[in-house]
Design an enzyme around this catalytic site. Structure first.
Site, PDB file in Angstrom:
ATOM      1  N   ASP A   9       0.873  -1.164   0.000  1.00  0.00           N
ATOM      2  CA  ASP A   9       0.000   0.000   0.000  1.00  0.00           C
ATOM      3  C   ASP A   9       0.916   1.222   0.000  1.00  0.00           C
ATOM      4  OD1 ASP A   9      -2.324   1.696   0.550  1.00  0.00           O
ATOM      5  OD2 ASP A   9      -1.524   1.821   2.586  1.00  0.00           O
ATOM      6  N   MET A  10       0.383   2.382  -0.347  1.00  0.00           N
ATOM      7  CA  MET A  10       1.222   3.573  -0.415  1.00  0.00           C
ATOM      8  C   MET A  10       1.036   4.499   0.792  1.00  0.00           C
ATOM      9  SD  MET A  10       3.261   3.356  -3.009  1.00  0.00           S
ATOM     10  CE  MET A  10       3.738   4.997  -3.563  1.00  0.00           C
ATOM     11  N   ASP A  11      -0.093   5.213   0.868  1.00  0.00           N
ATOM     12  CA  ASP A  11      -0.301   6.181   1.951  1.00  0.00           C
ATOM     13  C   ASP A  11      -0.329   5.488   3.300  1.00  0.00           C
ATOM     14  OD1 ASP A  11      -0.564   8.308   0.109  1.00  0.00           O
ATOM     15  OD2 ASP A  11      -2.639   7.768  -0.254  1.00  0.00           O
ATOM     16  N   ASP A 215      -2.015  -0.619   6.099  1.00  0.00           N
ATOM     17  CA  ASP A 215      -2.302   0.066   7.362  1.00  0.00           C
ATOM     18  C   ASP A 215      -3.780   0.370   7.580  1.00  0.00           C
ATOM     19  OD1 ASP A 215      -2.204   2.186   5.289  1.00  0.00           O
ATOM     20  OD2 ASP A 215      -2.445   3.536   7.002  1.00  0.00           O
TER      21      ASP A 215
END
Length: 271
Positions: A9-11, A215
């Site tokens: 995942d990124m953010d 997250d």
């Protein structure tokens, strides 16, 4: 069995709170991953054009599961594209308009769309996440293939809003939290895990050969599905509970630390 696929995942996961990552460190890791035949996948709720901007030199080498699984790209080529029906779009808009959201974006293949009356500060904030963003007078009958709705609310209200949205439109779309008060309304059955599954089948890779980092609520399926589901230290409780392992926070390069452990064949990634 050694790991053959790493999905991030990124953010809040790969990116720190300033939306940056240690490029020099990662690129050294990436070249080693590539040499070993380990696939690197960016799995995010964000727009494809925004995601590939973080990886300019390798954007046509790696894979992207964008828009929470509705758009899958491998080595610059489209592999899968979902689509929300016009009937669903209209019904969702009718329901969403009854809520006090701080922002609403309709996400399509060609572009993302925001109402033309949006405040300047809200538009500027949205531009950080949507490199292709058009102002429109209304959201119905857009000439595009629509993937999802992205809404923003007060963080303290998210849990209650998720319950309300699931009750009111859960048969049409799947509401998921994506962090910081954001709620995505996605096509049922399409999520990050479904996108990863498409890539796994394409590459002949199994769940027990795969690792995924996340997250937030929209990471739940992929974290729960792969053998090495890894939550960030800053992850929501539900993600930590669903994961098998926890790494350091996104501001402590937790993903890169874990990739080092994978490359060094260290616990918990010993093959």
């Amino acid at each position: 069995m050694s790991i053959k696929l790493i999905a991030v995942d990124m953010d809040g996961t790969f990116l720190d709170d300033d939306m940056k990552y240690n490029n020099d460190r990662f690129m050294k890791q990436y070249h080693e991953l590539k040499a070993r035949g380990i696939k690197f996948v960016v799995a995010s709720g964000n727009q494809y054009d925004q995601l590939k901007s973080f990886f300019p030199s390798i954007k046509n080498e790696i894979a992207f599961v964008a828009e929470n699984g509705a758009y899958v790209i491998d080595s610059g080529k489209e592999i899968f594209s979902g689509e929300m029906s016009k009937e669903t779009i209209k019904k969702v808009i009718d329901v969403i308009e009854k809520y006090e959201y701080t922002n609403l974006i309709v996400c399509g293949k060609k572009s993302a769309y925001i109402h033309e009356d949006v405040r300047d500060d809200a538009y500027k904030h949205a531009r950080k996440y949507y490199h292709k963003l058009q102002k429109v007078p209304h959201f119905e009958n857009l000439n595009d293939k629509i993937f999802k709705f992205a809404t923003s609310f007060s963080t303290k209200d998210v849990s209650e809003l998720l319950r309300g949205l699931k009750k009111s439109i859960g048969s049409l779309v799947t509401p998921v939290s994506s962090g910081h008060g954001d709620i995505d309304l996605i096509i049922p059955g399409l999520h990050k895990a479904s996108g990863i599954k498409i890539l796994q089948k394409r590459w002949g890779i199994r769940n027990y050969e795969s690792a995924a980092f996340g997250d937030s609520g929209n990471d739940l399926e992929m974290i729960s599905t792969v053998q090495y589901g890894i939550a960030m230290e800053n992850a929501q409780k539900m993600i930590k509970d669903a994961s098998r392992y926890i790494t350091q926070s996104n501001n402590e390069e937790g993903v890169l630390n874990a990739i080092d452990a994978i490359l060094k064949n260290e616990e918990p990634f010993i093959s």
